[in-house]
Design an enzyme around this catalytic site. Structure first.
Site, PDB file in Angstrom:
ATOM      1  N   ASP A  19     -33.681  71.794  16.575  1.00  0.00           N
ATOM      2  CA  ASP A  19     -33.135  70.455  16.334  1.00  0.00           C
ATOM      3  C   ASP A  19     -32.432  69.946  17.590  1.00  0.00           C
ATOM      4  OD1 ASP A  19     -32.678  68.133  15.007  1.00  0.00           O
ATOM      5  OD2 ASP A  19     -31.016  68.880  13.807  1.00  0.00           O
ATOM      6  N   LYS A  34     -17.714  72.032  11.261  1.00  0.00           N
ATOM      7  CA  LYS A  34     -18.959  71.628  10.592  1.00  0.00           C
ATOM      8  C   LYS A  34     -18.928  72.163   9.179  1.00  0.00           C
ATOM      9  CE  LYS A  34     -22.898  70.386  12.111  1.00  0.00           C
ATOM     10  NZ  LYS A  34     -24.070  70.190  12.905  1.00  0.00           N
ATOM     11  N   LEU A  66     -16.541  63.049  12.639  1.00  0.00           N
ATOM     12  CA  LEU A  66     -17.103  62.779  13.968  1.00  0.00           C
ATOM     13  C   LEU A  66     -18.552  62.356  13.866  1.00  0.00           C
ATOM     14  CD1 LEU A  66     -15.750  65.877  15.930  1.00  0.00           C
ATOM     15  CD2 LEU A  66     -15.005  63.521  16.204  1.00  0.00           C
ATOM     16  N   GLN A 112     -22.529  63.035  11.441  1.00  0.00           N
ATOM     17  CA  GLN A 112     -23.253  63.702  10.368  1.00  0.00           C
ATOM     18  C   GLN A 112     -24.454  64.389  10.990  1.00  0.00           C
ATOM     19  OE1 GLN A 112     -22.844  63.542   6.780  1.00  0.00           O
ATOM     20  NE2 GLN A 112     -24.577  64.962   6.674  1.00  0.00           N
ATOM     21  N   GLY A 113     -24.434  65.693  10.963  1.00  0.00           N
ATOM     22  CA  GLY A 113     -25.560  66.415  11.544  1.00  0.00           C
ATOM     23  C   GLY A 113     -26.491  66.878  10.458  1.00  0.00           C
ATOM     24  N   GLY A 125     -24.844  69.166   7.872  1.00  0.00           N
ATOM     25  CA  GLY A 125     -23.618  68.741   7.217  1.00  0.00           C
ATOM     26  C   GLY A 125     -22.756  67.916   8.141  1.00  0.00           C
ATOM     27  N   PRO A 126     -21.710  67.312   7.590  1.00  0.00           N
ATOM     28  CA  PRO A 126     -20.834  66.470   8.398  1.00  0.00           C
ATOM     29  C   PRO A 126     -19.949  67.295   9.333  1.00  0.00           C
ATOM     30  CG  PRO A 126     -20.009  66.648   6.160  1.00  0.00           C
ATOM     31  CD  PRO A 126     -21.322  67.352   6.180  1.00  0.00           C
ATOM     32  N   VAL A 127     -19.520  66.649  10.425  1.00  0.00           N
ATOM     33  CA  VAL A 127     -18.646  67.308  11.386  1.00  0.00           C
ATOM     34  C   VAL A 127     -17.320  66.563  11.432  1.00  0.00           C
ATOM     35  CG1 VAL A 127     -18.390  68.074  13.769  1.00  0.00           C
ATOM     36  CG2 VAL A 127     -20.655  67.925  12.769  1.00  0.00           C
TER      37      VAL A 127
END
Ligand code: NAG
Ligand code: NAG
Ligand code: NAG
Ligand code: NAG
Ligand code: NAG
Ligand code: NAG
Ligand code: NAG
Ligand code: NAG
Ligand code: NAG
Ligand code: NAG
Ligand code: NAG
Length: 830
Positions: free
Chosen positions: A640, A543, A521, A523-524, A527-529
């Protein structure tokens, strides 16, 4: 009169003999020749128990009873003539044995006040008070317990002593049918007559220890599950007592014994306050010490939460919940804490045995429901799979579970109809599987109970064998029963246990197609979601945290649980997590409408966000942030906050995500100075970006940016822009000064907005992004400003950063970022 003369003579001689023997020593036996008159007692051989006539409290009634000889005040454990007292203080009352071999209590008129009722004939019958406190009637020559003609242990009063059986026998060795040994409370402390409060085993096919108030069930210990009675909490300490439970075709009973035989203990049923208590005698203090009380908690009250509801303790208070897949029968009563009507299946389209709809949800740590109308397998080797099949086949079966939970569990219980009296017992209870519409609980995922994991069934015989095996493997993967727990101090006196489902890694890998890029979905910062779909159909967002945590595993878990407890309509719900050596995954509810940036910064999508939707989003974010800062138990600084961390639900309500992650992954203090910056270029407050100083006011700054972005539909390009006209803050400042919001507000809104509202929003945004943290309002003020017409303070002119700031220089560290929308998260010492 009716007594023949020779016999009378014998009696008189016997009396004389008896009197003389009494002088020399105490006795524990009476015989046909030696009755026991009032004023004398029998004492068990070891001197523990004493039998005689007594008057409780201020009562003048005389009762035949047994008590502890050396314990003061007199503690009576058994009463013979409780419902037929002798009403005479100076009577010639006596206890004697008749020709027929029955023990009888005669009053002053030689009337029978109480009698045993044995039919077995024996010649030389004696009554003896044993060291256990048991008064037995036996043949003088036969000391063998099974041959006892009668024993007081078969006719308990309100007290259970070690060695006494509580329970029933279908055919006793004495030939009397249907003996049921249960406790009946005294009416009050000075009236031993039979009260209406009783405790014993039910006679159903699955016997349960139950407490009754008159004809209404008051409390269930539940059935035996191989380890303990289902409703009993697991013992914290090394137990002082062992227990025996026997159940077969002929009898069912429970017994307890102290592990140290010198320990004196009793269990007594008390009607004054409706409780069963275990006491232990403490020699040093000469007092009975309370060891245990049932019912102990509000949740113990029978059927506290109605059918298909379950009770959980929140600190000291009970709280009722509907089982997942069920909803309150009367929502009004339910919210008013009137839970008596219970819950009903939420799905109106559930059909018995319908593929993909009819299935079972697993509930762990449950005291099993009332087994009054249940079925139990005859053989204890029946597997859970077979049990499930059996339940599935019968449409009135509502739940199933193992009848013996030792080891992996075996045997089978099926429940039919309403499930009553369920409760959650942390560290105890067992797994039960409740029939629900599995297609529905996916959609409602976790809204009622987070502890619930779902097992897919829908195995119909027509499905080919390979598919069956496939589904079974699948189920096992998903069936992670583990739940993480932690203790949280609410205030000085209250601790609350929190828990969060632990998903197993294989389940999540499976749900996300092995973390395939198709499922990604975004990239936060941490880490990726991924998007995933659980076997029950529930969509989730996963996540996958990068290996950044410096925390220990335990602390990390605690943080996750903490954050899962944060619940607010403007925060994304954490459904669970998965932790092992290599991987840390957080599982969230899935938001179908993606995130705010997807709408805001896309010319075609932004049309979908009209003015009222934008105001609603701004207000929602403000409230969510306020909750994090102030209302939650933890003071959480998000660190964030940005458009891509604002997720939108079906109705475009905003939900803040990634909250608490900064805490979890970094283990930093609440407020202070850090060498590791987490945050996103463009949203970071200057003091945070440059000096690494963060506080709730740096979140307020990020909120201000977010607000301005929501109004303008433009992304703040960051603090590095030298040309202030490109800087969103500078732009806003200039237009606000000129009172011309039109140029600032997103053009796609046309004229649909209210000018005064727009100006006010820009004003608030500018207050939030002031250079000095102290000048910025806190979130409480922001929420008030947004919702009122009050006069706002004048914002200070923002300081435009006219030079590109090299963050590297300030930190002496290397920082990886690109100018577009990537969180600065990876820092390495140089
Ligand atoms: C006991 O006897 C006295 C007098 O004989 C009588 O007044 C009283 O009611 C009796 N009590 C009971 C409980 O039978
Ligand atoms: C009962 O005892 C009292 C004194 O304790 C005595 O005065 C009375 O005569 C006795 N009654 C009978 C019937 O024995
Ligand atoms: C007790 O005995 C007397 C005389 O023997 C008799 O009249 C009376 O009915 C008896 N009472 C009971 C309760 O049996
Ligand atoms: C004694 O037991 C017999 C049968 O077991 C019963 O018929 C009788 O009523 C009982 N008598 C008493 C006084 O309980
Ligand atoms: C029942 O408990 C109360 C206190 O909780 C006590 O005062 C009373 O004596 C007890 N009753 C009996 C019959 O033991
Ligand atoms: C027990 O039952 C009695 C009579 O029905 C009732 O008055 C009483 O309130 C009940 N007690 C409890 C604790 O439920
Ligand atoms: C049993 O308890 C007694 C008294 O408390 C103590 O002296 C004795 O050591 C205990 N025995 C065992 C085996 O623990
Ligand atoms: C709870 O709801 C039921 C059903 O509406 C009602 O009969 C009962 O009086 C209510 N109990 C209380 C305490 O309000
Ligand atoms: C148990 O079931 C029987 C019938 O099977 C019923 O008569 C009885 O009331 C039930 N007891 C309870 C406590 O529900
Ligand atoms: C279960 O036990 C019964 C009786 O002991 C036996 O007949 C049966 O074959 C066993 N079944 C399995 C699957 O082991
Ligand atoms: C389902 O179980 C109930 C309760 O044991 C029983 O009465 C009924 O006959 C069963 N129905 C079928 C179809 O087996």
């Amino acid at each position: 009169m009716t007594i023949p003369l020779p016999f009378m003579l014998v009696m008189i001689i016997a009396n004389l003999l008896f009197l003389s023997s009494k002088i020399s020593s105490e006795t524990n036996t009476i015989s046909q020749l030696q009755p026991l008159p009032d004023g004398t007692t029998l004492v068990s051989e070891d001197g523990t128990f004493e039998l005689g006539l007594f008057s409780p409290g201020s009562s003048t009634n005389r009762y035949l009873g047994i008590w502890f000889k050396t314990i003061k005040p007199k503690t009576v454990v058994w009463v013979a003539n409780r419902d037929n007292p002798i009403n005479n203080t100076n009577s010639t009352t006596k206890l004697t044995i008749t020709k027929e071999g029955n023990l009888v209590l005669l009053n002053q008129n030689n009337n029978i006040s109480w009698s045993t009722n044995t039919t077995t004939k024996a010649t030389n019958v004696v009554a003896q008070l044993l060291d256990t406190g048991n008064l037995v009637l036996r043949d003088e020559e036969d000391n063998n317990p099974p041959k006892f003609l009668w024993q007081s242990f078969d006719h308990p009063s309100d007290t259970l002593l070690p060695g006494m059986k509580l329970g029933w026998e279908k055919v006793t060795t004495k030939g009397s049918l249907n003996l049921n040994r249960y406790l009946t409370a005294w009416n009050n402390w000075e009236d031993p007559s039979s009260g209406h409060f009783t405790y014993g085993f039910s006679r159903s096919t699955i016997p349960e220890k139950q407490m009754w108030n008159g004809s209404s069930l008051f409390f269930r210990n539940g059935p035996w599950n191989g380890i303990r009675f289902s409703g009993t909490p697991s013992l914290k300490h090394r137990p002082l007592f062992g227990l025996t439970f026997v159940y077969n075709a002929d009898e069912c009973y429970f017994q307890f014994y102290p592990k140290n035989s010198s320990l004196i203990s009793r269990i007594v049923l008390n009607q004054t306050d409706y409780a069963l208590r275990r006491f232990v005698w403490v020699e040093e203090s000469q007092k009975w010490k309370l060891y245990m009380t049932v019912p102990g908690e509000y949740c113990d009250e029978y059927n506290h939460c109605g059918s298909f509801g379950y009770c959980a303790m929140l600190g000291k208070f009970p709280s009722c919940k509907c089982l997942l897949g069920f909803e309150p029968k009367s929502p009004q009563n339910w919210v008013a804490s009137n839970w008596s009507q219970g819950c009903v299946l939420s799905s109106k389209r559930w059909r018995c045995r319908e593929k993909d709809k009819d299935g079972f949800a697993l509930f762990s740590n449950m005291k099993v429901p009332d087994t009054n109308t249940s079925w139990i397998s005859r053989y204890s080797n029946m597997t859970l799979e077979k049990c499930k099949e059996k339940c599935w086949e019968n449409c009135s079966c509502t739940a199933y579970g193992s009848s013996d939970i030792t080891g992996k569990g075996s045997g089978c219980i099926l429940w039919f109809g309403d499930l009553l009296d369920l409760r959650l017992l942390p560290n105890a209870g067992q797994d039960i599987y409740v029939r629900v519409d599995i297609s529905q609980i996916g959609a409602k995922g976790g809204s009622t109970s987070r502890k619930v994991l779902v097992v897919v069934t829908g195995i119909v015989s027509s499905i080919i064998a390979i598919l069956v095996i496939f589904v079974l493997v699948y189920c096992n993967k998903f069936r992670s029963k583990d739940v993480m727990k932690t203790k949280v101090k609410i205030n000085d006196s209250n601790e609350e246990e929190l828990e969060l489902p632990l998903f197993d890694f294989d389940t999540i890998a499976f749900a996300t197609n092995d973390f395939s890029s198709d499922n990604k979905l975004g990239q936060g910062g941490f880490g990726p979601v991924y998007k995933g779909t659980l076997p029950d159909g529930q969509d989730i967002a996963v996540k996958r945290l990068s290996q950044t945590s410096t925390q220990g595993l335990t602390e990390f878990k605690n943080e996750v649980i903490f954050c899962s407890k944060l619940q607010h309509r403007n925060l994304v719900k954490v459904l669970g997590c998965c932790i092992n050596e290599q991987e840390k995954l957080l599982i969230y509810e899935y938001m179908p409408n993606k995130s705010l940036d997807f709408f805001l910064f896309d010319s075609s999508q932004s049309k979908l966000l009209d003015w009222s939707k934008r105001l609603n989003i701004i207000n929602g974010i403000a409230r969510g942030l306020l909750y994090l800062h102030q209302d939650s138990r933890l003071r959480i600084i998000h660190r964030d906050l940005k458009a891509s961390n604002i997720l939108l639900d079906n109705d475009m309500n905003p939900k803040i995500s990634d909250f608490g992650l900064a805490r979890m992954c970094r283990g930093d203090q609440n407020e202070g100075n850090t060498s590791r910056v987490v945050g996103t270029y463009g949203y970071m407050a200057p003091e945070y970006a440059i000096d690494g100083v963060f506080s709730i006011k740096s979140d307020v700054y990020s909120f201000g940016i977010l607000l301005l972005e929501a109004l303008s539909g433009k992304k703040n390009k960051g603090i590095s822009y030298s040309n202030s006209s490109y800087n969103l803050i500078g732009h806003a400042w200039r237009l606000w000064k000129e009172c011309t919001p039109k140029e600032f507000i997103d053009t796609c809104l046309g004229d649909s907005y209210v000018i005064s509202e727009a100006l006010r929003c820009i004003h608030i945004g500018l207050l939030c992004v002031q250079h000095l943290p102290d000048d910025r309002p806190n979130m409480t003020s922001v929420v008030v400003m947004l919702s009122s017409e009050s006069v706002l303070p004048q914002p200070k002119e923002p300081v435009f950063l006219t030079e590109k700031v090299s963050v590297e220089e300030h930190f002496g560290q290397k920082m990886y970022y690109s100018t577009n929308e990537v969180t600065i998260s990876k820092l390495e010492p140089r």
